[in-house]
Design a protein around this motif. Structure first.
Motif, mmCIF file in Angstrom:
data_model
loop_
_atom_site.group_PDB
_atom_site.id
_atom_site.type_symbol
_atom_site.label_atom_id
_atom_site.label_comp_id
_atom_site.label_asym_id
_atom_site.label_seq_id
_atom_site.Cartn_x
_atom_site.Cartn_y
_atom_site.Cartn_z
ATOM 1 N N GLU A 40 0.698 -1.294 0.013
ATOM 2 C CA GLU A 40 -0.187 0.178 0.127
ATOM 3 C C GLU A 40 0.820 1.254 0.022
ATOM 4 O O GLU A 40 0.574 2.275 -0.767
ATOM 5 C CB GLU A 40 -1.094 -0.137 1.305
ATOM 6 C CG GLU A 40 -2.051 1.084 1.237
ATOM 7 C CD GLU A 40 -3.003 0.818 2.309
ATOM 8 O OE1 GLU A 40 -3.138 -0.116 2.910
ATOM 9 O OE2 GLU A 40 -3.729 1.799 2.563
ATOM 10 N N LEU A 41 1.710 1.188 0.710
ATOM 11 C CA LEU A 41 2.951 2.301 0.609
ATOM 12 C C LEU A 41 3.514 2.600 -0.396
ATOM 13 O O LEU A 41 3.644 3.831 -0.895
ATOM 14 C CB LEU A 41 3.920 2.260 2.200
ATOM 15 C CG LEU A 41 4.520 3.120 2.551
ATOM 16 C CD1 LEU A 41 3.642 4.705 2.865
ATOM 17 C CD2 LEU A 41 5.352 2.973 3.814
ATOM 18 N N ALA A 42 4.044 1.495 -1.122
ATOM 19 C CA ALA A 42 4.499 1.639 -2.488
ATOM 20 C C ALA A 42 3.615 2.323 -3.586
ATOM 21 O O ALA A 42 4.015 3.297 -4.071
ATOM 22 C CB ALA A 42 5.029 0.123 -3.023
ATOM 23 N N TYR A 43 2.293 1.839 -3.391
ATOM 24 C CA TYR A 43 1.313 2.691 -4.199
ATOM 25 C C TYR A 43 1.045 4.108 -4.052
ATOM 26 O O TYR A 43 0.992 4.991 -4.871
ATOM 27 C CB TYR A 43 0.065 1.950 -4.338
ATOM 28 C CG TYR A 43 0.000 0.702 -5.311
ATOM 29 C CD1 TYR A 43 -0.480 1.059 -6.484
ATOM 30 C CD2 TYR A 43 0.364 -0.564 -5.065
ATOM 31 C CE1 TYR A 43 -0.583 0.220 -7.494
ATOM 32 C CE2 TYR A 43 0.262 -1.440 -5.847
ATOM 33 C CZ TYR A 43 -0.348 -1.157 -7.341
ATOM 34 O OH TYR A 43 -0.388 -2.198 -8.253
ATOM 35 N N ARG A 87 4.640 -5.981 -15.635
ATOM 36 C CA ARG A 87 3.366 -5.565 -14.773
ATOM 37 C C ARG A 87 2.817 -4.149 -15.035
ATOM 38 O O ARG A 87 3.710 -3.108 -14.940
ATOM 39 C CB ARG A 87 3.561 -5.948 -13.408
ATOM 40 C CG ARG A 87 2.477 -5.659 -12.255
ATOM 41 C CD ARG A 87 2.997 -5.990 -10.934
ATOM 42 N NE ARG A 87 1.981 -5.688 -9.904
ATOM 43 C CZ ARG A 87 1.738 -4.809 -9.353
ATOM 44 N NH1 ARG A 87 2.693 -3.585 -9.636
ATOM 45 N NH2 ARG A 87 1.020 -4.657 -8.347
ATOM 46 N N ASN A 88 1.612 -4.180 -15.436
ATOM 47 C CA ASN A 88 1.025 -2.737 -15.359
ATOM 48 C C ASN A 88 0.613 -2.512 -13.987
ATOM 49 O O ASN A 88 -0.420 -3.148 -13.536
ATOM 50 C CB ASN A 88 -0.276 -2.773 -16.481
ATOM 51 C CG ASN A 88 -0.767 -1.538 -16.321
ATOM 52 O OD1 ASN A 88 -0.689 -0.570 -15.615
ATOM 53 N ND2 ASN A 88 -1.845 -1.205 -17.391
ATOM 54 N N PRO A 89 1.167 -1.461 -13.428
ATOM 55 C CA PRO A 89 0.711 -1.232 -12.047
ATOM 56 C C PRO A 89 -0.559 -0.917 -11.866
ATOM 57 O O PRO A 89 -1.102 -0.992 -10.429
ATOM 58 C CB PRO A 89 1.779 -0.235 -11.546
ATOM 59 C CG PRO A 89 2.217 0.454 -12.748
ATOM 60 C CD PRO A 89 2.134 -0.589 -13.841
ATOM 61 N N ALA A 133 -6.824 -3.344 -11.628
ATOM 62 C CA ALA A 133 -7.883 -3.654 -12.406
ATOM 63 C C ALA A 133 -7.657 -3.199 -14.223
ATOM 64 O O ALA A 133 -8.564 -3.200 -14.943
ATOM 65 C CB ALA A 133 -9.390 -2.979 -12.118
ATOM 66 N N SER A 134 -6.451 -3.502 -14.391
ATOM 67 C CA SER A 134 -5.859 -2.991 -15.908
ATOM 68 C C SER A 134 -5.832 -4.078 -16.638
ATOM 69 O O SER A 134 -5.700 -3.953 -17.914
ATOM 70 C CB SER A 134 -4.598 -2.308 -15.601
ATOM 71 O OG SER A 134 -3.529 -3.143 -15.026
ATOM 72 N N THR A 135 -5.577 -5.546 -16.001
ATOM 73 C CA THR A 135 -5.563 -6.467 -16.847
ATOM 74 C C THR A 135 -6.718 -7.501 -17.046
ATOM 75 O O THR A 135 -7.108 -7.895 -15.876
ATOM 76 C CB THR A 135 -4.314 -7.545 -16.475
ATOM 77 O OG1 THR A 135 -3.295 -6.410 -16.240
ATOM 78 C CG2 THR A 135 -3.987 -8.380 -17.358
#
Lengths: 745, 161
Positions: A372-375, A421-423, A426-428
């Motif tokens: 979560e912190l990375a995001y 990876r597309n960060p 819900a993108s994939t």
């Protein structure tokens, strides 16, 4: 070891033939003449006392021999300490049938002994108890205000309290430009090894017993039985040559052992007691835990503040505790930290260590907060961990004996294709499925216990090794044989490892991923000593060509003793035995960690897990499709059995994240799904494509073999990797485990 | 007092005939384990939920804990003890060892008997189908991948009769 021919090789399990033919015998399968069968009766109330018990209908039944309850239990050991096994937490050990008090639902309250199993089981329906019920507390979330510091006891050194606070957490967190926080609730879990807990006690007369028991510690249970029943240690022999899984549940003697021995001694007969599956939910479990975390980071993506506070459940009679909260600071540096761990005593059985106790629950919360912190920082989750990577242990400022976690990250990420990876959550999309990729870090201690091994050069010129450890399915027999064979310069079929027997030299219980290091190190020490003794003997042989050869130039290879680089100077083991008047040569030695050396270091195994999963857009059903775990655990003695340990623990991690939980009815204080139909563990159809990578990790400090253990590390990163993949697939942070589809609807 | 009559039954287990005098409520599993001392068949739940007690009865895989012994009077049963030909292992048993398809070994007899029954049924063609039709056999150690690998190898080899 100069010639490692077998260590590091993927040797197939040496007991394979016995296991695939049904010849392997487990505790309930040993025949004994005129065997009686015991059936355990459990409390149907949660708290209170037994007012009366009516055994008349039971005793009228043909085939019933005896009913044991608190009313006729003979006087036994008086002091609580005599019931304390090697893994007993601080508190008062539960003593079956010792009084009329009911402490938890499912507590054993009677043993019916009959000539056959069916009669004993039927008789249990005729046994009538009158109870007086009292109010109880069983749900952790409703009793958090009762949380207090854990009591200290003999097991405290193995499970120390959390590290002291550093800096000023509250201030640093408040000032951190990036923050992540969350509360995490974990369900109760039960070990549920496939084999039911069972004991067969053979009454040998004169206060002497041979006991086939399901346990992780033969000597632990031998001492327990001798202490409680006032028998001589040498008259109690506990055997567990095959153990059908345990996962921590066998670290302490379970109540069927006590009841079986009680009946055998009182009736002077051979007795077997086997628990039913529902009774497998009536002793230890992984406790419910509530965790609260707050992590803060600066603009460079460095962690500045870490708080991890947890409350675990324990019983009202013992303070079971886990190492739950300090893991983050063994991985990540931070100037300001606050770690807290408290216990809330409830009217339940005392929890017991379950695979990666504390570590797997703590790391789930830690690594979800890290994600979560990375995001929040808009940094790739793997990159965020690398920015906070530490070669030393930040919590102690000591170097690690070895740490190849960076290799785990790199090799795991490459194999998984993490850079693709597309960060964006819900993108994939794949058809009607949302696809998520998640990763997490794992960490576990690298324990080593003292152990003794006996090494014998037999009359046939072969090697025998004896040690009391069990092999609970980890591959202990195979790896110990490999270690001994290499040390002695023999092939696998020239070495026999005898184990699973309390008569053998000392071993702690098999737990904490410690046995390969513990017994393995003892074997090396013992065989080295045996070789010294053999060298001394061959030097004493008249006209020995070895008389003038210094010891360091003498090597053991292919069943012979050689002068190094002089193939013509040799003597075979058979000749040595002949020269020894056909007598065996044997030694017993104690091996253990070099505590003075180790004190200057921190020790841990590490892992990184990468998970892909698919979530049905309409139904919310979650299936893991791919999982990779890269492990740094020192020297891998047998890549085949070690890989199986990691694969198995990865499935345990997936199960904790997505499947298993024991559900408690708070109105009855009772578990509702105490059977394998409703306690869900992954079946074959749930198993994804899985891969295991072992990092090259040389550890010359931890022990002579560089072994750090593989039983638990493979589990610790998976639950967070799964939860992080669910966030990636859906944008939803689900912190409570297990995550079932309804939480996504 | 109990007044249930004993029943006389005959079971052919691993090509050997056994006559038993047995109470009607004894499960086939307990009859095998306690009366015939064939303890290779395992009790994991006694409720038909785990598959550890799977045996082959008249050519079909069944859960021996869900059958009463008296119901199988006259049946021909193969347990794990009857799968190998003396010391010569069945290809599936060899494949289990080679693929490390077990750890503690407790579910193994049921997995092997179930797999033999499944292969005879001939319904599963793909790996996914094999996984699905083997899902009644639980393995708590998590040796699942090795189990399916072993079955697939034997299935492809075609020597599972």
């Amino acid at each position: 070891m100069e010639n490692k021919l077998l260590v590091g090789k993927p040797v197939s399990r040496l007991e394979g033939f016995e296991k695939v033919t049904g010849n392997a015998k487990y505790a309930a399968e040993y025949a004994a003449p005129d065997l009686l069968y015991g059936y355990v009766v459990n409390s149907t109330i949660t708290k209170g006392k037994i007012l009366s018990v009516d055994v008349s209908a039971v005793l009228e039944l043909a085939g019933v021999v005896k009913v044991f309850t608190h009313e006729n239990r003979p006087g036994l050991a008086w002091f609580d300490l005599q019931y304390a096994d090697m893994d007993a937490p601080p508190g008062t050990v539960f003593k079956p049938l010792s009084d009329n008090k009911i402490r938890y639902n499912g507590q054993p309250i009677a043993l019916i002994v009959a000539e056959d199993f069916e009669t004993a089981r039927y008789a249990s329906t005729l046994l009538k108890f009158v109870f007086e019920e009292e109010p109880f507390d069983t749900l952790l979330t409703q009793n958090l205000e009762k949380a207090r510091n854990p009591k200290k006891g003999m097991s405290t050194p193995l499970k120390p309290p959390p590290p002291k606070p550093k800096g000023d957490f509250e201030k640093a967190y408040k000032n951190a430009p990036f923050q992540a926080s969350g509360d995490f609730l974990h369900a109760t879990e039960h070990h549920n090894p496939m084999e039911l807990y069972a004991t067969t006690t053979v009454y040998e007369g004169e206060g002497k017993l041979t006991i086939y028991d399901k346990t992780q510690g033969t000597i632990n249970n031998q001492l327990y039985v001798a202490n409680v029943f006032g028998l001589k240690y040498k008259n109690v022999r506990v055997l567990a040559p095959y153990v059908g899984g345990a996962f921590g549940s066998g670290l302490r003697p379970q109540y069927q052992l006590f009841l079986c021995v009680l009946a055998a001694l009182e009736l002077k007969r051979n007795v077997r007691v086997v628990l039913e599956r529902k009774q497998m939910f009536s002793f230890g479990h992984r406790p419910q835990v509530v965790q609260s975390l707050r992590f803060g980071a600066n603009t460079e993506g460095k962690i500045t503040a870490m708080n991890h506070s947890a409350v675990g459940e324990t019983s009202k009679y013992e303070d079971y505790n886990e190492i739950l909260v300090p893991w983050s600071h063994k991985l990540y540096p931070a100037a300001n930290t606050l770690f807290e761990y408290k216990l809330a005593p409830l009217d339940l059985a005392t929890p017991i260590d379950m695979r990666a106790p504390g570590g797997v629950s703590g790391m789930h919360a830690i690594e979800c907060i890290m994600d979560e912190l990375a995001y929040k920082l808009n940094i790739d989750p793997l990159e965020f961990r690398l920015r906070n990577y530490s070669d030393i242990d930040p919590s102690t400022q000591k170097p690690f004996t070895s740490k190849e976690l960076r290799q785990c990250y790199e090799k795991g990420a490459e194999k998984f294709g993490w850079n693709l990876r597309n960060p964006k959550p819900a993108s994939t999309i794949r058809g009607n499925k949302l696809v998520g990729w998640g990763m997490a870090t794992g960490i576990w201690d690298a324990y080593q216990f003292p152990a003794r091994a006996e090494a014998i050069l037999t009359k046939e010129g072969k090697l025998e090794i004896h040690n009391a450890t069990t092999d609970i399915g980890t591959g202990t027999l195979t790896v110990m044989t490999q270690i001994a064979a290499d040390e002695m310069g023999l092939s696998l079929d020239e070495v026999s490892f005898y184990y699973g027997d309390s008569k053998k030299p000392f071993s702690m219980f098999q737990g904490g991923s410690a046995i390969t290091a513990s017994t393995g190190a003892a074997i090396v020490v013992a065989v080295k000593e045996l070789k010294k003794k053999i060298i001394k003997k061959i030097k004493d042989i008249p006209d020995s060509p070895f008389k003038e050869i210094p010891e360091e130039e003498i090597v053991f290879r292919n069943g012979m003793v050689h002068q190094i680089n002089q193939p013509n100077v040799f003597i075979s083991f058979n000749e040595i035995i002949r020269a020894n008047k056909n007598k065996v040569i044997k030694v017993t030695k104690l091996g253990g960690p070099d505590l003075i050396k180790i004190r200057k270091f921190s020790k841990a195994t590490h892992s990184a897990s990468f998970v892909e999963l698919e979530i049905d857009k309409d139904l919310g059903t979650i299936s893991v499709t791919r999982a990779i775990t890269a492990v740094a655990a020192g020297k891998i003695i047998n890549p085949k059995t070690a890989k199986s340990q990691i694969l198995g623990s990865m499935i345990w991690g997936i199960s904790k994240a997505l499947h298993e939980e024991t559900l408690l009815d708070q109105h009855l204080g009772k578990y509702m799904n105490a059977n394998l139909g409703e306690y869900h563990i992954p079946v074959h159809a749930d198993i994804p494509q899985m891969e295991v990578i072992f990092a090259e990790e040389r550890d010359s400090v931890i022990n002579e073999l560089g072994i750090k253990g593989v039983g638990e590390i493979g589990m610790t990163a998976i639950p967070a990797a799964v939860a992080n993949a669910i966030f990636h697939a859906t944008g939803k942070r689900i912190n409570d485990l297990p995550i079932h589809f309804e939480k996504l609807l | 007092m109990r007044s249930s009559p004993l029943w006389s039954i005959m079971l052919t287990v691993n090509r050997k005939d056994y006559e038993l005098e047995i109470l009607p409520w004894v499960s086939l599993l307990d009859a095998l384990r306690d009366r015939l001392k064939l303890t290779g068949t395992k009790k994991g739940c006694d409720h038909g939920q785990c598959g550890a007690c799977t045996v082959i009865c008249d050519g079909q895989r069944i859960l021996s804990c869900l059958s009463l012994a008296v119901m199988k009077n006259g049946s021909e049963i193969t347990t794990i003890e009857g799968v190998a030909n003396g010391s010569e292992l069945h290809p599936l048993q060899k494949a289990f060892i080679e693929h490390d398809a077990f750890q503690c070994g407790y579910c193994t007899p049921g997995q092997i008997c179930s797999a033999l029954g499944m292969l005879t049924e001939g319904k599963a063609q793909t790996r996914e189908e094999v996984k699905e039709l083997m899902s009644g056999n639980l393995c708590r150690c998590g040796a699942n991948a090795g189990i399916i690998d072993a079955i697939m190898e034997v299935k492809k080899g075609g020597d599972h009769e």
